[in-house]
Design a protein around this motif. Sequence first.
Motif, short mmCIF file in Angstrom:
data_model
loop_
_atom_site.label_atom_id
_atom_site.label_comp_id
_atom_site.label_asym_id
_atom_site.label_seq_id
_atom_site.Cartn_x
_atom_site.Cartn_y
_atom_site.Cartn_z
N GLN A 1 46.25 36.34 30.80
CA GLN A 1 45.34 36.93 29.83
C GLN A 1 43.96 36.33 29.96
O GLN A 1 43.00 36.88 30.01
CB GLN A 1 45.88 36.41 28.36
CG GLN A 1 47.08 37.26 27.88
CD GLN A 1 47.36 36.97 26.50
OE1 GLN A 1 47.23 35.94 26.20
NE2 GLN A 1 48.07 37.88 25.78
N LEU B 1 42.51 38.16 32.91
CA LEU B 1 42.01 39.18 32.44
C LEU B 1 40.54 39.10 31.93
O LEU B 1 39.54 39.98 32.09
CB LEU B 1 42.98 40.05 31.59
CG LEU B 1 44.21 40.54 32.41
CD1 LEU B 1 45.10 41.09 31.41
CD2 LEU B 1 43.73 41.60 33.72
N LYS B 2 40.19 38.11 30.90
CA LYS B 2 39.03 37.85 30.39
C LYS B 2 38.07 37.69 31.28
O LYS B 2 37.08 38.13 31.11
CB LYS B 2 39.34 36.88 29.34
CG LYS B 2 39.92 37.15 27.91
CD LYS B 2 39.66 35.85 27.11
CE LYS B 2 41.02 35.57 26.51
NZ LYS B 2 40.76 34.46 25.66
N GLN B 3 38.14 36.74 32.16
CA GLN B 3 37.29 36.53 33.32
C GLN B 3 36.92 37.66 34.22
O GLN B 3 35.85 38.02 34.46
CB GLN B 3 37.72 35.47 34.14
CG GLN B 3 37.92 34.05 33.51
CD GLN B 3 38.64 33.03 34.21
OE1 GLN B 3 39.03 33.18 35.32
NE2 GLN B 3 38.85 31.73 33.69
N ASP B 4 37.65 38.48 34.68
CA ASP B 4 37.84 39.71 35.43
C ASP B 4 36.87 40.64 34.77
O ASP B 4 35.92 41.30 35.28
CB ASP B 4 38.97 40.11 35.71
CG ASP B 4 39.38 39.32 36.99
OD1 ASP B 4 39.07 38.29 37.59
OD2 ASP B 4 40.58 39.82 37.21
N ASP B 5 37.11 40.89 33.17
CA ASP B 5 36.47 41.53 32.49
C ASP B 5 34.96 41.50 32.27
O ASP B 5 34.09 42.20 32.56
CB ASP B 5 37.08 41.91 31.12
CG ASP B 5 36.38 42.97 30.17
OD1 ASP B 5 36.47 44.04 30.58
OD2 ASP B 5 35.69 42.41 29.07
N GLY B 6 34.76 40.12 31.97
CA GLY B 6 33.17 39.46 31.75
C GLY B 6 32.62 39.76 33.33
O GLY B 6 31.41 40.49 33.18
N ARG B 7 33.32 39.76 34.32
CA ARG B 7 32.55 39.87 35.75
C ARG B 7 32.34 41.07 36.11
O ARG B 7 31.31 41.37 36.80
CB ARG B 7 33.62 39.00 36.92
CG ARG B 7 32.96 38.82 38.03
CD ARG B 7 33.80 37.87 39.07
NE ARG B 7 35.08 38.19 38.72
CZ ARG B 7 35.68 39.15 39.59
NH1 ARG B 7 35.21 39.78 40.51
NH2 ARG B 7 37.12 39.35 39.39
N LEU B 8 33.31 41.82 35.75
CA LEU B 8 33.14 43.62 35.96
C LEU B 8 32.15 44.14 35.06
O LEU B 8 31.55 45.09 35.82
CB LEU B 8 34.64 44.16 36.06
CG LEU B 8 35.38 43.69 37.11
CD1 LEU B 8 36.86 44.44 36.92
CD2 LEU B 8 34.98 44.22 38.31
N ARG B 9 32.15 43.61 33.85
CA ARG B 9 30.95 44.18 33.08
C ARG B 9 29.64 43.66 33.57
O ARG B 9 28.73 44.73 33.51
CB ARG B 9 31.21 43.78 31.66
CG ARG B 9 32.36 44.43 31.09
CD ARG B 9 32.56 43.93 29.69
NE ARG B 9 33.73 44.39 28.83
CZ ARG B 9 33.66 45.68 28.37
NH1 ARG B 9 32.59 46.24 28.10
NH2 ARG B 9 35.12 46.04 27.78
N TRP C 1 28.80 46.23 36.41
CA TRP C 1 28.57 47.44 35.97
C TRP C 1 27.18 47.60 35.31
O TRP C 1 26.25 48.62 35.39
CB TRP C 1 29.53 47.91 34.69
CG TRP C 1 29.46 49.26 34.14
CD1 TRP C 1 28.66 49.57 32.98
CD2 TRP C 1 29.53 50.51 34.70
NE1 TRP C 1 28.76 50.84 32.85
CE2 TRP C 1 29.25 51.75 33.75
CE3 TRP C 1 30.30 50.99 35.91
CZ2 TRP C 1 29.37 52.87 34.32
CZ3 TRP C 1 30.47 52.26 36.40
CH2 TRP C 1 30.18 53.15 35.34
#
Length: 54
Positions: free
Chosen positions: A33, A36-44, A47
Motif C-alpha cells: 500500500q 502504491l501511494k508513492q508510485d501514485d504521487g510520482r506518476l501524478r 502526468w
Amino acid sequence: MQALGKVAANPEFQAQMKQQFTEMDYLDGPQWQERLKQDDGRLRQIWASTPWVE
C-alpha cells in the motif's frame, strides 16, 4: 498473505523466477500500500508535467 511470503522466500521459487528473468520484489500488504501511494504521487507529477495528448 503469509502464504505468498513463504512462496516468495522459497529458494526454488526464486531460482525459477531468476531463470525466467522475472524480477521479484515481494511486499506484504502495508508495504505494498505504501509503494502504491508513492508510485501514485510520482506518476501524478509526471502526468501534470507531460500529459498525453491525442
